[in-house]
Design a protein around this motif. Structure first.
Motif, short mmCIF file in Angstrom:
data_model
loop_
_atom_site.label_atom_id
_atom_site.label_comp_id
_atom_site.label_asym_id
_atom_site.label_seq_id
_atom_site.Cartn_x
_atom_site.Cartn_y
_atom_site.Cartn_z
N CYS A 187 1.37 -8.19 -6.98
CA CYS A 187 0.30 -7.84 -7.91
C CYS A 187 -0.29 -6.49 -7.55
N GLY B 219 1.35 -2.42 -11.02
CA GLY B 219 2.02 -1.18 -11.38
C GLY B 219 3.45 -1.13 -10.87
N GLY C 258 4.82 -0.89 -7.89
CA GLY C 258 5.15 -1.75 -6.75
C GLY C 258 5.43 -3.17 -7.20
N THR C 259 4.57 -3.66 -8.10
CA THR C 259 4.70 -5.03 -8.60
C THR C 259 6.02 -5.20 -9.37
N GLY D 76 1.73 -8.78 -0.15
CA GLY D 76 1.92 -7.47 0.47
C GLY D 76 0.99 -7.13 1.62
N ARG E 7 10.76 -5.42 4.36
CA ARG E 7 9.65 -6.28 3.93
C ARG E 7 10.11 -7.25 2.84
N SER F 211 -2.23 -3.15 -6.48
CA SER F 211 -3.12 -2.68 -5.42
C SER F 211 -4.38 -2.11 -6.07
N GLU G 264 9.12 -5.17 -7.06
CA GLU G 264 9.29 -6.40 -6.28
C GLU G 264 9.79 -7.55 -7.17
P1 AMP Z 1 1.32 -1.60 -7.40
O1 AMP Z 1 1.70 -2.64 -8.40
O2 AMP Z 1 2.03 -0.30 -7.61
O3 AMP Z 1 -0.17 -1.44 -7.23
O4 AMP Z 1 1.88 -2.12 -5.99
C1 AMP Z 1 1.49 -3.39 -5.55
C2 AMP Z 1 2.62 -4.10 -4.89
O5 AMP Z 1 3.31 -3.22 -4.01
C3 AMP Z 1 2.10 -5.26 -4.05
O6 AMP Z 1 2.67 -6.50 -4.46
C4 AMP Z 1 2.44 -4.90 -2.62
O7 AMP Z 1 3.42 -5.75 -2.05
C5 AMP Z 1 2.97 -3.49 -2.66
N1 AMP Z 1 1.91 -2.52 -2.25
C6 AMP Z 1 1.58 -1.40 -2.91
N2 AMP Z 1 0.59 -0.73 -2.28
C7 AMP Z 1 0.30 -1.43 -1.18
C8 AMP Z 1 -0.63 -1.27 -0.11
N3 AMP Z 1 -1.44 -0.21 -0.07
N4 AMP Z 1 -0.67 -2.20 0.86
C9 AMP Z 1 0.16 -3.23 0.82
N5 AMP Z 1 1.07 -3.45 -0.15
C10 AMP Z 1 1.14 -2.58 -1.14
#
Ligand code: AMP
Length: 193
Positions: free
Chosen positions: A8, A107, A109-110, A39, A90, A10, A113
């Motif tokens: 989800c 965003g 990262g989500t 995460g 990870r 960040s 994954e």
């Molecule tokens: P985003 O969707 O781009 O905000 O990225 C969120 C996802 O990426 C999460 O499920 C995390 O596993 C990983 N992630 C992104 N940024 C971080 C952070 N600063 N610390 C830990 N995990 C993060």
């Protein structure tokens, strides 16, 4: 399901409905003794999810690459923090300890994954349920794009159907608990060849 990975944002997003559903999911997990694997961050949707579960003494396992650990974003109060050398390690670590995957709004990262989890299912490397919590129709356009991929011949309907979608936490978790992975022998043969 004993442990579920939740991917989800960040960030929190601009609309309270997303945060409220993260809280609902955390409540559902603690009520049903499901451990959260995520995460390891304390910010955005990740932080809300972890904090809500910790308030109720739920199990929260963070898996974070060393790179992010020393930044102010890492949660310091969770049940267990596993530190990996790289982002890709990870993902491998997370996949070894969970029984399923859920994406909440987020965003890049989500999406990265959750699509990796779907790819593992598509190749028959894993047979675990993968769910999208479609709060407020957040993923409607993404789902429409998946339909385009099916129509244009890049994604099999049967593979698209592996993705479990609901806008209700309870329904999503029920569907995931009852998930039976399709038999993938043909696909595996194709990939091996
Ligand atoms: P985003 O969707 O781009 O905000 O990225 C969120 C996802 O990426 C999460 O499920 C995390 O596993 C990983 N992630 C992104 N940024 C971080 C952070 N600063 N610390 C830990 N995990 C993060």
């Amino acid at each position: 399901m004993k442990k579920v990975a939740v991917f989800c944002g960040s960030s929190l997003g601009f609309n309270e409905v997303y945060k409220n559903d993260a809280i609902k999911l955390a409540n559902h997990f603690t009520k049903n003794n499901i451990g959260l694997v995520y995460g390891g961050g304390k910010i955005g949707m990740m932080g809300i999810l972890a904090d809500t579960m910790l308030e109720q003494e739920g199990e929260v396992i963070g898996v974070i690459p060393g790179l992010l650990r020393h930044e102010e974003v890492a949660h310091t109060k969770i049940t267990e923090m596993i530190v990996t050398k790289t982002m890709s390690k990870r993902k491998v670590k997370i996949s070894k300890i969970v029984d399923g995957y859920i994406a909440l709004p987020g965003g890049f990262g989500t999406l990265d994954e959750i699509f990796e989890a779907l790819t593992l299912g598509q190749l028959g490397i894993e047979q675990k349920p993968v769910g999208l919590l479609n709060t407020n129709g957040f993923f409607d356009n993404l789902i429409a794009q998946l339909d385009v991929m099916v129509t244009e011949g890049y994604l099999k309907q049967s593979n698209k159907d592996m993705l479990i979608i609901s806008n209700s936490v309870e329904t999503l978790c029920d569907l995931m608990s009852n998930y039976k992975a399709p038999i993938m022998t043909k696909v595996i043969n194709k990939v091996v060849r």
